[in-house]
Design a protein around this motif. Structure first.
Motif, mmCIF file in Angstrom:
data_model
loop_
_atom_site.group_PDB
_atom_site.id
_atom_site.type_symbol
_atom_site.label_atom_id
_atom_site.label_comp_id
_atom_site.label_asym_id
_atom_site.label_seq_id
_atom_site.Cartn_x
_atom_site.Cartn_y
_atom_site.Cartn_z
ATOM 1 N N ASP A 1 0.833 -1.199 0.000
ATOM 2 C CA ASP A 1 0.000 0.000 0.000
ATOM 3 C C ASP A 1 0.866 1.247 0.000
ATOM 4 N N LEU A 2 0.299 2.360 -0.440
ATOM 5 C CA LEU A 2 1.031 3.622 -0.478
ATOM 6 C C LEU A 2 1.550 4.029 0.895
ATOM 7 N N GLU A 3 0.774 3.796 1.943
ATOM 8 C CA GLU A 3 1.157 4.210 3.288
ATOM 9 C C GLU A 3 2.130 3.240 3.942
ATOM 10 N N ASP A 4 2.290 2.062 3.381
ATOM 11 C CA ASP A 4 3.147 1.032 3.961
ATOM 12 C C ASP A 4 4.615 1.410 3.802
ATOM 13 N N SER A 5 5.367 1.402 4.892
ATOM 14 C CA SER A 5 6.792 1.761 4.827
ATOM 15 C C SER A 5 7.608 0.682 4.122
ATOM 16 N N LYS A 6 7.018 -0.505 3.954
ATOM 17 C CA LYS A 6 7.718 -1.595 3.284
ATOM 18 C C LYS A 6 7.252 -1.770 1.841
ATOM 19 N N ALA A 7 6.530 -0.810 1.322
ATOM 20 C CA ALA A 7 6.083 -0.864 -0.072
ATOM 21 C C ALA A 7 7.227 -0.430 -0.987
ATOM 22 N N PHE A 8 7.227 -0.956 -2.205
ATOM 23 C CA PHE A 8 8.222 -0.556 -3.195
ATOM 24 C C PHE A 8 7.633 -0.675 -4.592
ATOM 25 N N ILE A 9 8.261 0.022 -5.530
ATOM 26 C CA ILE A 9 7.823 -0.017 -6.927
ATOM 27 C C ILE A 9 8.890 -0.732 -7.737
ATOM 28 N N LEU A 10 8.460 -1.714 -8.494
ATOM 29 C CA LEU A 10 9.336 -2.483 -9.362
ATOM 30 C C LEU A 10 9.168 -1.997 -10.797
ATOM 31 N N ASP A 11 10.262 -1.574 -11.418
ATOM 32 C CA ASP A 11 10.263 -1.182 -12.831
ATOM 33 C C ASP A 11 10.748 -2.367 -13.646
ATOM 34 N N VAL A 12 9.975 -2.736 -14.677
ATOM 35 C CA VAL A 12 10.345 -3.861 -15.533
ATOM 36 C C VAL A 12 10.211 -3.426 -16.980
ATOM 37 N N SER A 13 11.214 -3.760 -17.779
ATOM 38 C CA SER A 13 11.106 -3.511 -19.221
ATOM 39 C C SER A 13 11.594 -4.733 -19.974
ATOM 40 N N TRP A 14 10.970 -4.961 -21.118
ATOM 41 C CA TRP A 14 11.269 -6.138 -21.915
ATOM 42 C C TRP A 14 12.280 -5.800 -22.999
ATOM 43 N N PRO A 15 13.340 -6.621 -23.145
ATOM 44 C CA PRO A 15 14.204 -6.479 -24.311
ATOM 45 C C PRO A 15 13.486 -7.070 -25.534
ATOM 46 N N ASP A 16 14.035 -6.870 -26.705
ATOM 47 C CA ASP A 16 13.384 -7.348 -27.937
ATOM 48 C C ASP A 16 13.152 -8.853 -27.941
ATOM 49 N N THR A 17 14.021 -9.613 -27.277
ATOM 50 C CA THR A 17 13.930 -11.072 -27.321
ATOM 51 C C THR A 17 13.203 -11.682 -26.124
ATOM 52 N N TYR A 18 12.581 -10.839 -25.278
ATOM 53 C CA TYR A 18 11.784 -11.357 -24.162
ATOM 54 C C TYR A 18 10.639 -12.174 -24.727
ATOM 55 N N PRO A 19 10.278 -13.297 -24.194
ATOM 56 C CA PRO A 19 10.580 -13.949 -22.925
ATOM 57 C C PRO A 19 11.740 -14.945 -22.973
#
Length: 186
Positions: A38-56
């Motif tokens: 949750d936004l208020e949770d001090s243990k919250a984090f945002i994960l950024d993920v991007s795919w290369p051309d050959t993903y998966p």
């Protein structure tokens, strides 16, 4: 099936699964952000993920560099990424975004168990005043203008540094006279 087709199918599935979910954000068709907690949770984090051309067939690129994560220590970020990379290795060759996001949600507590939030230090100067000391900040660079740019800016403004009224208006009389003369010629 080509990598592009697999990506399109996974993207369609992600859109339908996370439609209306405030934790999921599609930055582009190959780049996503997912908030764990949750936004208020001090243990919250945002994960950024991007795919290369050959993903998966190849691993997605993951980071925790979002501003939201600025209170998480580098050691904790590295630990989270290493655990997520283990999951990526186990799922390589298949569509794995949903699996990664859900695994991170389920294991948030264990991923953040050694988390000690980075806090700002407060120094008491007198009984009524307090200053906040923040970690070293980068100096902001001022935009450097060339002499010609400065000269043009001064020429456009009045003695108070303000643009004259109507500086970007179309010269109506000139415009009407050109239209009028073009009508007379035809």
């Amino acid at each position: 099936m080509t990598a592009k087709e697999e990506q399109e199918m996974e993207l369609e599935a992600l859109r339908s699964i996370y439609e209306g979910d405030e934790c999921f954000k599609e930055i582009s068709p190959v780049s996503f952000q997912f908030r764990i907690g949750d936004l208020e949770d001090s243990k919250a984090f945002i994960l950024d993920v991007s795919w290369p051309d050959t993903y998966p067939e190849t691993a997605p690129q993951m980071s925790l560099d979002a501003f939201f994560n600025n209170k998480i220590s580098p050691e904790t970020k590295q630990y989270i990424l290493s655990k997520l990379e283990e999951q990526v290795e186990a799922n390589l060759g298949t569509a794995m975004m949903y699996t990664l996001f859900e695994w991170a949600k389920e294991n948030q507590e264990s991923l953040m168990e050694n988390h000690k939030p980075i806090v700002q230090a407060v120094t008491l100067i007198s009984s009524n005043e307090a200053t906040v000391t923040t970690p070293a900040k980068k100096k902001e660079k001022k935009e450097q203008l060339t002499k010609a740019q400065k000269r043009r800016m001064v020429n456009r403004t009045d003695n108070k540094g303000e643009l004259p009224r109507g500086w970007n208006w179309v010269d109506v009389i000139k415009h009407v006279s050109i239209k009028f003369t073009s009508l007379l010629l035809f």
